[in-house]
Structures are given as structure tokens and as C-alpha cells.
Write an enzyme that holds these catalytic residues in place. Structure first.
Site, short mmCIF file in Angstrom:
data_model
loop_
_atom_site.label_atom_id
_atom_site.label_comp_id
_atom_site.label_asym_id
_atom_site.label_seq_id
_atom_site.Cartn_x
_atom_site.Cartn_y
_atom_site.Cartn_z
N TYR A 47 -4.76 3.63 8.08
CA TYR A 47 -6.11 3.05 8.24
C TYR A 47 -6.67 3.38 9.64
O TYR A 47 -6.56 4.51 10.07
CB TYR A 47 -6.09 1.54 7.97
CG TYR A 47 -5.24 1.21 6.77
CD1 TYR A 47 -5.63 1.63 5.51
CD2 TYR A 47 -4.03 0.55 6.90
CE1 TYR A 47 -4.85 1.36 4.40
CE2 TYR A 47 -3.23 0.29 5.80
CZ TYR A 47 -3.65 0.71 4.56
OH TYR A 47 -2.88 0.47 3.48
N SER B 131 0.79 -1.24 0.00
CA SER B 131 0.00 0.00 0.00
C SER B 131 0.82 1.28 0.00
O SER B 131 0.25 2.36 -0.16
CB SER B 131 -0.95 0.02 1.20
OG SER B 131 -1.98 -0.92 0.99
N LYS C 254 0.32 3.40 -2.92
CA LYS C 254 -0.88 4.25 -3.07
C LYS C 254 -0.56 5.75 -2.99
O LYS C 254 -1.31 6.57 -3.52
CB LYS C 254 -1.91 3.86 -2.00
CG LYS C 254 -2.43 2.43 -2.14
CD LYS C 254 -3.27 2.03 -0.93
CE LYS C 254 -3.77 0.58 -1.05
NZ LYS C 254 -4.50 0.17 0.18
N TYR D 121 -3.79 -2.63 -10.21
CA TYR D 121 -3.69 -2.42 -8.75
C TYR D 121 -2.79 -3.49 -8.11
O TYR D 121 -1.86 -3.18 -7.36
CB TYR D 121 -5.09 -2.44 -8.14
CG TYR D 121 -5.10 -2.44 -6.63
CD1 TYR D 121 -4.85 -1.27 -5.91
CD2 TYR D 121 -5.31 -3.62 -5.91
CE1 TYR D 121 -4.83 -1.27 -4.52
CE2 TYR D 121 -5.29 -3.63 -4.53
CZ TYR D 121 -5.05 -2.47 -3.84
OH TYR D 121 -5.02 -2.47 -2.47
#
Ligand code: GLN
Length: 313
Positions: free
Chosen positions: A247, A68, A71, A195
Site C-alpha cells: 500500500y 491480504s 490477494k 472476499y
């Protein structure tokens, strides 16, 4: 070597030594089977300061799956491509939910809370993909990473991408659900393919710390002196990293570390002290939110010892 460089070297080395001795390392991710093969004892830490000085310790040149962390870079590319129009299909609020949660999507009509949860990142990837073949979009993302890190050797670990693709039921659900609301423009399997592959880029702490320099340097790439993004955009990406980068552990990260940061389930975290330094840490064991356990502890120690929290020393 000047005083600040030797202090930086000492602190980075001390922290790496302390982390090597710890036994509370968390659990490596297993939901992507290929990631479970990593050595749970690995630890790397690299800091690149504003003068370009690099302090590195531990397994700082071992490539790992950035997951991640990618991202942040896809968000940067998508903003470059469509600007503020991106915010029509993804929000900017912390989710307070796990990275792969689907629960908010129904209530919020397929618009993901932010670009760093999986749903948001898939929407961002879809935006980069529009007008291109998947292979071209992926090439653009990889070349951007190579350019920022000043290192053409960076590649994608196809075994990790294939492993995630085979087991990516949750991400398929998120993508299909968003597609049903018209939030994705491209075929779901194309968007997911890009992705999974950008999450599978393999980089070392040294390469990641180099790639993150523009965020620490108000948008500028110190290698070229040119702007990667405008100052205002760098500030905003950092704001999103601070509020959403970990998160449902983002509040805790801000409280303990006080720096913009972004984690990945490969155990890496990038962070930066604006104007001062770009940082990358890697320790594969994760906490319950999917963030590197020792990575967070190491960053907390670094920020505290160097007085780098953006909220004051
Ligand atoms: N590729 C991973 C996934 O979609 C990324 C998650 C993460 O690093 N938090 O599950």
C-alpha cells in the site's frame, strides 16, 4: 547439509532471536475484532530456497489469518481465467493511499488503482466469482492454496470471516461504489462474501513460503516441475508486489528490503528473492500503513545479510 543451507539456517535463527527481544512490535489489527485475539508476541520466519531446503524459526507452524496475502493468489487465478482482460477493470499503479481508501475511486470512475488495495482485490474476486456460485469460487481459491503449499490441511477460519463480515462497512462501501460504475458483475453481497472468506484463510509461515515458491521460481511449481503460470506472468506479479504490495508503505518496503512482497493485516508478509528463495514472515503488530512492523524489519535484515535485494547486494 551444505554450506548455503547452514548459512541460511544460521541467519534465519539469528533474526528470529533478535526479533523475539524487540519491544517495538506495533499494534495488532482490531478493526476485525477476531484478529485482536492474536498473541502480539508471536514471530515466525520460513525461507524455502531454490533447492527446496527449508530454514524455519519461531512460530513457523502456527496458522494465522493471511488476510491480504490472499490477494496475490486471487490475482494469479483471475489472470489465469481472463488474462489481460482483467486490466479493463483494475489498474497497475501504486495508490499511495491506505489499503481501504475510497478517495481515488470517484476520480477514476470506479476502477481501482491496483489489485492489492481492497477495492482492486474485490474487483479481482468478482472476476473469479463470475459463472460460479460463491461456494464454488471459494473452493477453487482454497484448493489452489492447498495445491501450491502441497498441504490439504489448509482451511478457512470462519470466525474471522464472520467477524469481518459483521464489521466490513468500509469494504461494503467500496464494493457498492464500484458496482454503481458497473465494475462488479455479481451481487455485491456474493462478491464480498467470497472476499471476506479468502482473506480469512489460515496458514502458517511454512505453508505460505511453500505456496509462494512459484513466484520465486519463474512460475514453476518445484513439487511437480510444471508451470503454475508462465514465466512472464510470474515476473509481472512480482513487479506488482514490489510496487503495490505494501500500500502506501510500498516505496519504503522496496527501499529497505528490495524484494517483491505482499503483506496482510494478520501480520504476515510473503516475499521472494527471484531464483533464490520464497520467504514468509509473521509478526502480528502492524505499523501505521497496516504492514507487519517486525516482519518488515526481519525481511530487511534477511535481504541485507544474504545480499538478496533485487537491486544488488
Ligand atoms: N480483509 C482485510 C480487509 O479487507 C484485508 C486487509 C489487509 O490485509 N490489508 O480489510
Amino acid at each position: 547439509m551444505n554450506d548455503t543451507a547452514s548459512t541460511l539456517d544460521r541467519v534465519v535463527r539469528e533474526i528470529a532471536d533478535e526479533m523475539r527481544q524487540r519491544t517495538d512490535r506495533g499494534e495488532v489489527a482490531t478493526y476485525i475484532p477476531e484478529l485482536a485475539r492474536v498473541d502480539p508476541g508471536a514471530f515466525g520466519l520460513v525461507v524455502v530456497d531454490a533447492s527446496g531446503y527449508v530454514a524455519a524459526a519461531g512460530d513457523c507452524d502456527t496458522p494465522f489469518s493471511i488476510q491480504s496475502i490472499s490477494k496475490v493468489f486471487t490475482l494469479t487465478l483471475a489472470l489465469g481465467k481472463v488474462g489481460d482482460k482483467l486490466w479493463e477493470r483494475v489498474g497497475r499503479e501504486p495508490s499511495g493511499s491506505p489499503f481501504n481508501s475510497i478517495v481515488q475511486l470517484e476520480r477514476e470512475r470506479g476502477i481501482p488503482r491496483n489489485p492489492f488495495i481492497n477495492a482492486g482485490a474485490i474487483a479481482v474476486t468478482d472476476c473469479i466469482l463470475s459463472g460460479h456460485q460463491p461456494r464454488e469460487a471459494l473452493g477453487e481459491i482454497l484448493r489452489f492454496m492447498q495445491f501450491l503449499a502441497d498441504d490439504d490441511s489448509i482451511t478457512i477460519d470462519n470466525a474471522v470471516a464472520a467477524s469481518e463480515q459483521r464489521h466490513g462497512y468500509r469494504n461494503s462501501a467500496l464494493a457498492n461504489y464500484m458496482k454503481s460504475f458497473g465494475v462488479l458483475d455479481n451481487p455485491v453481497e456474493f462478491t464480498l462474501g467470497v472476499y471476506f472468506h479468502h482473506c480469512a484463510i489460515a496458514m502458517s509461515c511454512r505453508q505460505l513460503a511453500m505456496a509462494g515458491r512459484f513466484l520465486a521460481q519463474f512460475g514453476a511449481n518445484p513439487s511437480t516441475g510444471l508451470a503454475v503460470v508462465q514465466r512472464e506472468r510470474a515476473r509481472r506479479i512480482n513487479a506488482l508486489m514490489l510496487t503495490c504490495g505494501h500500500y502506501d508503505g510500498s516505496g519504503e518496503f522496496a527501499y529497505r528490503v528490495g524484494l517483491p512482497g505482499k503483506s496482510g493485516v494478520g501480520g504476515g508478509i510473503i516475499a521472494n528473492a527471484p531464483g533464490k528463495a520464497s520467504i514468509a514472515v509473521w509478526a502480528p503488530g502492524l505499523d501505521a500503513s497496516g504492514n507487519s512492523r517486525l516482519g518488515q524489519i526481519a525481511l530487511e535484515a534477511l535481504s541485507k545479510r544474504l545480499g538478496w535485494s533485487i537491486f544488488g547486494a
